[in-house]
Design a protein around this motif. Structure first.
Motif, PDB file in Angstrom:
ATOM      1  N   TYR B 140       0.836  -1.207   0.000  1.00 25.25           N
ATOM      2  CA  TYR B 140       0.000   0.000   0.000  1.00 25.25           C
ATOM      3  C   TYR B 140       0.865   1.248   0.000  1.00 25.25           C
ATOM      4  CZ  TYR B 140      -3.276   3.600   1.483  1.00 25.25           C
ATOM      5  OH  TYR B 140      -4.010   4.766   1.555  1.00 25.25           O
ATOM      6  N   ARG B 141       1.881   1.266   0.857  1.00 21.05           N
ATOM      7  CA  ARG B 141       2.689   2.479   1.027  1.00 21.05           C
ATOM      8  C   ARG B 141       3.426   2.855  -0.252  1.00 21.05           C
ATOM      9  NH1 ARG B 141       5.967   0.136   5.560  1.00 21.05           N
ATOM     10  NH2 ARG B 141       7.420   1.745   4.920  1.00 21.05           N
ATOM     11  N   SER B 142       3.851   1.865  -1.014  1.00 22.37           N
ATOM     12  CA  SER B 142       4.569   2.216  -2.237  1.00 22.37           C
ATOM     13  C   SER B 142       3.617   2.469  -3.399  1.00 22.37           C
ATOM     14  CB  SER B 142       5.560   1.099  -2.604  1.00 22.37           C
ATOM     15  OG  SER B 142       4.898  -0.133  -2.733  1.00 22.37           O
ATOM     16  N   ARG B 143       2.516   1.742  -3.460  1.00 18.99           N
ATOM     17  CA  ARG B 143       1.660   1.840  -4.644  1.00 18.99           C
ATOM     18  C   ARG B 143       0.683   3.006  -4.588  1.00 18.99           C
ATOM     19  NH1 ARG B 143      -1.743  -2.723  -5.506  1.00 18.99           N
ATOM     20  NH2 ARG B 143      -2.100  -1.820  -7.555  1.00 18.99           N
ATOM     21  N   VAL B 144       0.208   3.387  -3.392  1.00 14.31           N
ATOM     22  CA  VAL B 144      -0.843   4.415  -3.372  1.00 14.31           C
ATOM     23  C   VAL B 144      -0.285   5.780  -3.776  1.00 14.31           C
ATOM     24  CG1 VAL B 144      -0.714   5.245  -0.978  1.00 14.31           C
ATOM     25  CG2 VAL B 144      -2.941   5.090  -2.136  1.00 14.31           C
ATOM     26  N   VAL B 145       1.014   5.936  -3.662  1.00 11.79           N
ATOM     27  CA  VAL B 145       1.614   7.198  -4.067  1.00 11.79           C
ATOM     28  C   VAL B 145       1.976   7.177  -5.553  1.00 11.79           C
ATOM     29  CG1 VAL B 145       4.035   6.688  -3.516  1.00 11.79           C
ATOM     30  CG2 VAL B 145       3.158   8.978  -3.148  1.00 11.79           C
ATOM     31  N   ARG B 146       2.165   5.996  -6.103  1.00 13.77           N
ATOM     32  CA  ARG B 146       2.609   5.852  -7.499  1.00 13.77           C
ATOM     33  C   ARG B 146       1.451   5.622  -8.466  1.00 13.77           C
ATOM     34  NH1 ARG B 146       3.572   6.146 -11.814  1.00 13.77           N
ATOM     35  NH2 ARG B 146       5.216   5.347 -13.157  1.00 13.77           N
ATOM     36  N   GLU B 147       0.456   4.858  -8.021  1.00 12.22           N
ATOM     37  CA  GLU B 147      -0.709   4.567  -8.876  1.00 12.22           C
ATOM     38  C   GLU B 147      -1.977   4.570  -8.020  1.00 12.22           C
ATOM     39  OE1 GLU B 147      -0.043   0.765 -10.694  1.00 12.22           O
ATOM     40  OE2 GLU B 147       0.247  -0.253  -8.788  1.00 12.22           O
ATOM     41  N   PRO B 148      -2.280   5.755  -7.458  1.00 11.59           N
ATOM     42  CA  PRO B 148      -3.367   5.819  -6.469  1.00 11.59           C
ATOM     43  C   PRO B 148      -4.732   5.416  -7.009  1.00 11.59           C
ATOM     44  CG  PRO B 148      -2.620   8.028  -7.093  1.00 11.59           C
ATOM     45  CD  PRO B 148      -1.637   7.069  -7.661  1.00 11.59           C
ATOM     46  N   ARG B 149      -5.003   5.740  -8.253  1.00  6.13           N
ATOM     47  CA  ARG B 149      -6.344   5.407  -8.769  1.00  6.13           C
ATOM     48  C   ARG B 149      -6.517   3.899  -8.919  1.00  6.13           C
ATOM     49  NH1 ARG B 149      -9.227  10.124 -11.198  1.00  6.13           N
ATOM     50  NH2 ARG B 149      -7.906  11.863 -10.598  1.00  6.13           N
ATOM     51  N   THR B 164      -9.622  15.661  -9.098  1.00  2.69           N
ATOM     52  CA  THR B 164      -8.190  15.636  -8.765  1.00  2.69           C
ATOM     53  C   THR B 164      -7.971  14.730  -7.562  1.00  2.69           C
ATOM     54  OG1 THR B 164      -7.825  17.871  -9.584  1.00  2.69           O
ATOM     55  CG2 THR B 164      -6.260  17.064  -7.953  1.00  2.69           C
ATOM     56  N   LEU B 165      -7.015  13.834  -7.687  1.00  2.00           N
ATOM     57  CA  LEU B 165      -6.688  12.949  -6.568  1.00  2.00           C
ATOM     58  C   LEU B 165      -5.446  13.489  -5.873  1.00  2.00           C
ATOM     59  CD1 LEU B 165      -7.168  10.499  -4.888  1.00  2.00           C
ATOM     60  CD2 LEU B 165      -6.067   9.115  -6.610  1.00  2.00           C
ATOM     61  N   ARG B 166      -5.591  13.743  -4.587  1.00  3.07           N
ATOM     62  CA  ARG B 166      -4.517  14.354  -3.815  1.00  3.07           C
ATOM     63  C   ARG B 166      -4.044  13.355  -2.758  1.00  3.07           C
ATOM     64  NH1 ARG B 166      -6.226  20.251  -3.149  1.00  3.07           N
ATOM     65  NH2 ARG B 166      -5.434  20.295  -5.294  1.00  3.07           N
ATOM     66  N   VAL B 167      -2.826  12.876  -2.925  1.00  2.00           N
ATOM     67  CA  VAL B 167      -2.239  11.959  -1.939  1.00  2.00           C
ATOM     68  C   VAL B 167      -1.530  12.802  -0.885  1.00  2.00           C
ATOM     69  CG1 VAL B 167      -0.580  10.092  -1.587  1.00  2.00           C
ATOM     70  CG2 VAL B 167      -1.896  10.198  -3.718  1.00  2.00           C
ATOM     71  N   HIS B 168      -1.714  12.457   0.379  1.00  2.00           N
ATOM     72  CA  HIS B 168      -1.009  13.149   1.465  1.00  2.00           C
ATOM     73  C   HIS B 168      -0.038  12.169   2.111  1.00  2.00           C
ATOM     74  CE1 HIS B 168      -3.657  16.680   1.291  1.00  2.00           C
ATOM     75  NE2 HIS B 168      -4.542  15.785   0.891  1.00  2.00           N
ATOM     76  N   ASP B 169       1.241  12.447   1.950  1.00  2.00           N
ATOM     77  CA  ASP B 169       2.260  11.573   2.539  1.00  2.00           C
ATOM     78  C   ASP B 169       2.633  12.145   3.908  1.00  2.00           C
ATOM     79  OD1 ASP B 169       4.234   9.799   3.106  1.00  2.00           O
ATOM     80  OD2 ASP B 169       5.454  10.205   1.321  1.00  2.00           O
ATOM     81  N   SER B 170       2.281  11.401   4.922  1.00  2.00           N
ATOM     82  CA  SER B 170       2.394  11.837   6.320  1.00  2.00           C
ATOM     83  C   SER B 170       3.818  11.578   6.806  1.00  2.00           C
ATOM     84  CB  SER B 170       1.363  11.009   7.089  1.00  2.00           C
ATOM     85  OG  SER B 170       1.248  11.362   8.400  1.00  2.00           O
ATOM     86  N   THR B 171       4.776  12.357   6.283  1.00  2.00           N
ATOM     87  CA  THR B 171       6.184  12.027   6.510  1.00  2.00           C
ATOM     88  C   THR B 171       6.764  12.548   7.812  1.00  2.00           C
ATOM     89  OG1 THR B 171       6.669  13.968   5.179  1.00  2.00           O
ATOM     90  CG2 THR B 171       6.880  11.838   4.093  1.00  2.00           C
ATOM     91  N   ALA B 172       6.094  13.495   8.468  1.00  2.00           N
ATOM     92  CA  ALA B 172       6.797  14.160   9.573  1.00  2.00           C
ATOM     93  C   ALA B 172       5.924  14.378  10.798  1.00  2.00           C
ATOM     94  CB  ALA B 172       7.415  15.459   9.066  1.00  2.00           C
ATOM     95  N   GLU B 173       5.523  15.603  11.063  1.00  2.00           N
ATOM     96  CA  GLU B 173       4.916  15.939  12.355  1.00  2.00           C
ATOM     97  C   GLU B 173       3.392  15.901  12.352  1.00  2.00           C
ATOM     98  OE1 GLU B 173       7.042  16.429  14.730  1.00  2.00           O
ATOM     99  OE2 GLU B 173       8.874  16.866  13.611  1.00  2.00           O
ATOM    100  N   LEU B 174       2.773  16.053  11.191  1.00  2.00           N
ATOM    101  CA  LEU B 174       1.322  16.170  11.159  1.00  2.00           C
ATOM    102  C   LEU B 174       0.667  14.799  10.985  1.00  2.00           C
ATOM    103  CD1 LEU B 174       2.239  19.108  10.596  1.00  2.00           C
ATOM    104  CD2 LEU B 174       0.270  19.345   9.100  1.00  2.00           C
ATOM    105  N   ARG B 175      -0.558  14.720  11.463  1.00  2.00           N
ATOM    106  CA  ARG B 175      -1.398  13.574  11.154  1.00  2.00           C
ATOM    107  C   ARG B 175      -2.604  14.123  10.421  1.00  2.00           C
ATOM    108  NH1 ARG B 175       2.667  12.247  12.237  1.00  2.00           N
ATOM    109  NH2 ARG B 175       3.457  10.750  13.752  1.00  2.00           N
ATOM    110  N   TYR B 176      -3.166  13.294   9.535  1.00  2.00           N
ATOM    111  CA  TYR B 176      -4.222  13.759   8.641  1.00  2.00           C
ATOM    112  C   TYR B 176      -5.509  12.989   8.867  1.00  2.00           C
ATOM    113  CZ  TYR B 176      -0.336  16.004   6.348  1.00  2.00           C
ATOM    114  OH  TYR B 176       0.761  16.786   6.110  1.00  2.00           O
TER     115      TYR B 176
END
Lengths: 101, 213
Positions: B140-149, B164-176
């Motif tokens: 999931y972690r690798s594919r949803v950013v590369r081929e989300p649809r 528009t499909l907007r992926v949010h990569d939660s890399t640091a301090e925030l949670r979504y």
């Protein structure tokens, strides 16, 4: 004070230091637009070694066009990926391409 | 039960409990035990405090997030506060984000949002409880950013091409948290009835809230 403003185009540095990074490799070298300034936080690369995380780093949410991030991205043309990035990973970009979304 | 080797030589294991997994304790299991025992030995934490913290973590569930979403659907003033400062808006409902900060991303007829943490498994646990296994999987972690649809399609979610499909990569301090669109046909429903439509997966963004039968 945050060095970059919302709406500014920035480029992610390419670097591969040892240790704990919060900058994903797929976004290195890519240009995106600052979507939000999130305030300052301890530097995770320093905190990971039990140090105090100084100097603290401004954190940004940066929006990238998926078509700029991946070769042959063939999903939606307007699709984006937002990534949280610390300031020391970002470089200013001359505004020569006004086409980033 | 397979024996993975090295444990059949008859040496003494009296002090070690039998492992729960047939593969034995991994590096991080051993590290967790070592850190926990040190914290207790040094008097920094009592065993009961650790147990209580684990219990509190296990007790969180997507109901917290669903309550937030349903309130945003019926209360436009709350929704504005939630989008402006998710942490404070949740605190006003008695949900504390702890050391993390919450960013709420809103679905509209033009934009659909989906969450991932490509680096590990950052997740809005305070609002959704423990993450599902698939959210933590490398796939999931690798594919949803590369081929989300394509990934969304596998979850049964077909997005129109003009969204528009907007992926949010939660890399640091925030949670979504994804604030899905309120389904049509729910106009007469109460806040608690609406909350029952809001599932974990639609707050991650891999599905849409169901329309009541």
């Amino acid at each position: 004070m945050a060095k970059f403003d919302v709406g500014e185009t920035v480029r992610v540095r390419e670097a591969h230091p040892m240790g704990h990074l919060r900058t994903p490799r797929y976004i290195m070298g890519k240009a995106g637009v600052v979507e939000q300034c999130c305030g300052e936080f301890g530097n995770p690369e320093d905190l990971a070694f039990g140090r105090n995380g100084t100097p603290r780093q401004a954190l940004y949410r940066v929006r990238f066009a998926q078509s700029d991030v991946w070769q042959n991205y063939d999903d939606g043309a307007a699709d984006t990926v937002d990534v949280e990035l610390y300031e020391h990973w970002l470089e200013p970009m001359a505004a020569q391409h006004g086409d980033a979304q | 039960m397979s024996d993975t080797g090295g444990h059949d030589a008859g040496h003494d294991h009296d002090h070690t409990p039998p492992p729960d997994s047939s593969e034995g304790l991994g590096h991080y299991n051993v590290m967790e035990i070592a850190v926990r025992e040190l914290l207790i030995d040094k008097g920094i934490l009592e065993p009961g405090q650790i147990r209580a913290a684990v219990e509190a973590m296990d007790s969180r569930s997507p109901e917290g997030g669903a309550k937030v979403v349903a309130k945003a659907w019926v209360d436009s003033e709350f929704k504005a506060r939630l989008l402006d400062d998710g942490t404070a808006a949740c605190a006003s409902l008695g949900i504390e984000m702890g050391p993390t900060r919450l960013a709420v991303v809103e679905d509209t007829s033009e934009v659909h949002n989906v969450l991932v943490c490509t680096l590990c498994s950052c997740y809005p646990r305070m609002l959704l409880g423990l993450p599902p296994d698939w959210y933590k999987s490398r796939e999931y972690r690798s594919r949803v950013v590369r081929e989300p649809r394509t990934v969304l399609r596998e979850f049964g979610t077909e997005l129109p091409d003009d969204v528009t499909l907007r992926v949010h990569d939660s890399t640091a301090e925030l949670r979504y948290l994804v604030l899905p669109m309120r389904p049509t046909g729910t106009e007469g429903m109460s806040e608690s009835e609406l909350a029952a439509l809001v599932t974990r997966d639609c707050m991650i963004g891999v599905t849409l809230p169901g329309v009541p039968a």
